[in-house]
Design a protein around this motif. Structure first.
Motif, PDB file in Angstrom:
ATOM      1  N   VAL A   8       0.836  -1.205   0.000  1.00  0.00           N
ATOM      2  CA  VAL A   8       0.000   0.000   0.000  1.00  0.00           C
ATOM      3  C   VAL A   8       0.868   1.253   0.000  1.00  0.00           C
ATOM      4  O   VAL A   8       0.665   2.184  -0.797  1.00  0.00           O
ATOM      5  N   VAL A   9       1.873   1.287   0.885  1.00  0.00           N
ATOM      6  CA  VAL A   9       2.724   2.473   1.009  1.00  0.00           C
ATOM      7  C   VAL A   9       3.538   2.713  -0.249  1.00  0.00           C
ATOM      8  O   VAL A   9       3.605   3.851  -0.765  1.00  0.00           O
ATOM      9  N   TRP A  10       4.160   1.667  -0.799  1.00  0.00           N
ATOM     10  CA  TRP A  10       5.011   1.843  -1.985  1.00  0.00           C
ATOM     11  C   TRP A  10       4.207   2.259  -3.212  1.00  0.00           C
ATOM     12  O   TRP A  10       4.619   3.158  -3.958  1.00  0.00           O
ATOM     13  N   VAL A  11       3.052   1.625  -3.432  1.00  0.00           N
ATOM     14  CA  VAL A  11       2.225   1.991  -4.597  1.00  0.00           C
ATOM     15  C   VAL A  11       1.670   3.401  -4.438  1.00  0.00           C
ATOM     16  O   VAL A  11       1.645   4.189  -5.394  1.00  0.00           O
ATOM     17  N   ALA A  12       1.242   3.754  -3.229  1.00  0.00           N
ATOM     18  CA  ALA A  12       0.720   5.098  -2.982  1.00  0.00           C
ATOM     19  C   ALA A  12       1.815   6.150  -3.141  1.00  0.00           C
ATOM     20  O   ALA A  12       1.558   7.268  -3.601  1.00  0.00           O
ATOM     21  N   ALA A  13       3.061   5.799  -2.778  1.00  0.00           N
ATOM     22  CA  ALA A  13       4.180   6.726  -2.939  1.00  0.00           C
ATOM     23  C   ALA A  13       4.455   6.982  -4.418  1.00  0.00           C
ATOM     24  O   ALA A  13       4.698   8.127  -4.828  1.00  0.00           O
ATOM     25  N   ILE A  14       4.400   5.914  -5.211  1.00  0.00           N
ATOM     26  CA  ILE A  14       4.554   6.071  -6.666  1.00  0.00           C
ATOM     27  C   ILE A  14       3.423   6.933  -7.217  1.00  0.00           C
ATOM     28  O   ILE A  14       3.629   7.819  -8.057  1.00  0.00           O
TER      29      ILE A  14
END
Length: 292
Positions: A122-128
């Motif tokens: 969730v965090v990595w995709v949202a950061a992208i």
């Protein structure tokens, strides 16, 4: 209010390219977010993905509508094709409301049937998504956000998308640190409410234009008082205002005067001071012949 012609047409080809790039990267982002949402089990990530997809659609609509709107009037469409964008906005806003409602229903269903969520995905995709949202906002701003209401709306939407991505990042972080899975559902509802809110605003605006409501930024009393004092017009018997699209306003006036009035000068005054693109003026109760 001074008339303000847009000069965005000077760099329209470059602007179209920037908008096309913005659409492509938003669609790619949507695909990545949906995949990430499925593998992580995060509904808020999918909610943000659908919001991004709707914004890609809004940019695409603005791009297509600009091309259609540039077509000249013909024997069938006497006012041209500028309302194509309004019809598209009507469809797009209705879709936004349906998507928001669907996500709220799904969030309640997920609450009743909880599933594990991978916070790191969730965090990595949202950061992208956050980086892409900011890049898209930059592209839409460069494409003419200062000269076009619709492109400006797309710019604001992308800024809001960036804010939504921050909300998802916070939700993912809380899941990683404290296993607070409820925050994913809360984030989903918040994003859904935001989507519905903007959908309702767009729906209301497009319906007003299609129903030929008077523009919000033009006061009929001000127009009447101004032209009566400036051009020796005794009274304005009737004044009707409507919008062709979100930029051009039209007017129909019925005036009473016993003085010589140059209607071309009146029309130019309304054009320059009230942004009225075209005005039809009828004179009643006159003694002297007016100039037309």
């Amino acid at each position: 209010m001074g008339h303000n012609h847009s000069h965005s047409h000077v760099d329209e080809n470059q602007s179209n390219k920037q908008l096309t790039v913005a659409v492509v990267i938003n669609v790619l982002l949507t695909i990545a977010q949906v995949i990430g949402g499925i593998f992580s089990g995060s509904l808020s990530l999918i909610a943000d993905a659908l919001h991004n997809l709707s914004d890609a659609g809004a940019i695409f609509i603005a791009l297509v509508a600009r091309k259609i709107g540039n077509k000249p009037a013909d024997g069938t469409h006497h006012f041209g094709y500028k309302r194509a964008e309004i019809l598209a906005t009507l469809f797009n806003s209705s879709t936004l409301i349906l998507i928001g409602g669907y996500l709220i229903v799904e969030s309640v269903s997920s609450y009743l049937n909880p599933q594990l969520i991978n916070g790191w995905i969730v965090v990595w995709v949202a950061a992208i998504a956050l980086v892409v949202d900011l890049a898209t906002a930059f592209l839409t701003y460069r494409a003419g956000a200062n000269n076009s209401i619709n492109i400006k709306a797309a710019f604001i939407h992308n800024i809001s998308d960036a804010m939504a991505s921050i909300v998802v990042i916070i939700a993912g972080t809380l899941i990683i640190l404290y296993q607070w899975y409820i925050v994913d559902l809360i984030a989903t509802v918040l994003i859904s409410i935001y989507v519905i809110y903007h959908g309702v605003l767009l729906l209301k605006q497009s319906c007003k234009i299609l129903m030929q409501a008077a523009p919000n930024n033009i006061d009929t009393h001000t127009i009447s008082n101004t032209i009566c004092s400036k051009f020796n017009i005794e009274s304005v018997i009737s004044i009707k205002l409507w919008q062709l699209d979100d930029k051009e306003s039209y007017c129909e006036l019925v005036i009473s005067t016993q003085h010589l009035v140059d209607l071309h000068v009146v029309k130019s005054f309304l054009h320059d001071n009230f942004n009225i693109e075209n005005c039809i003026i009828e004179i009643q109760s006159i003694v002297n012949k007016s100039l037309t």
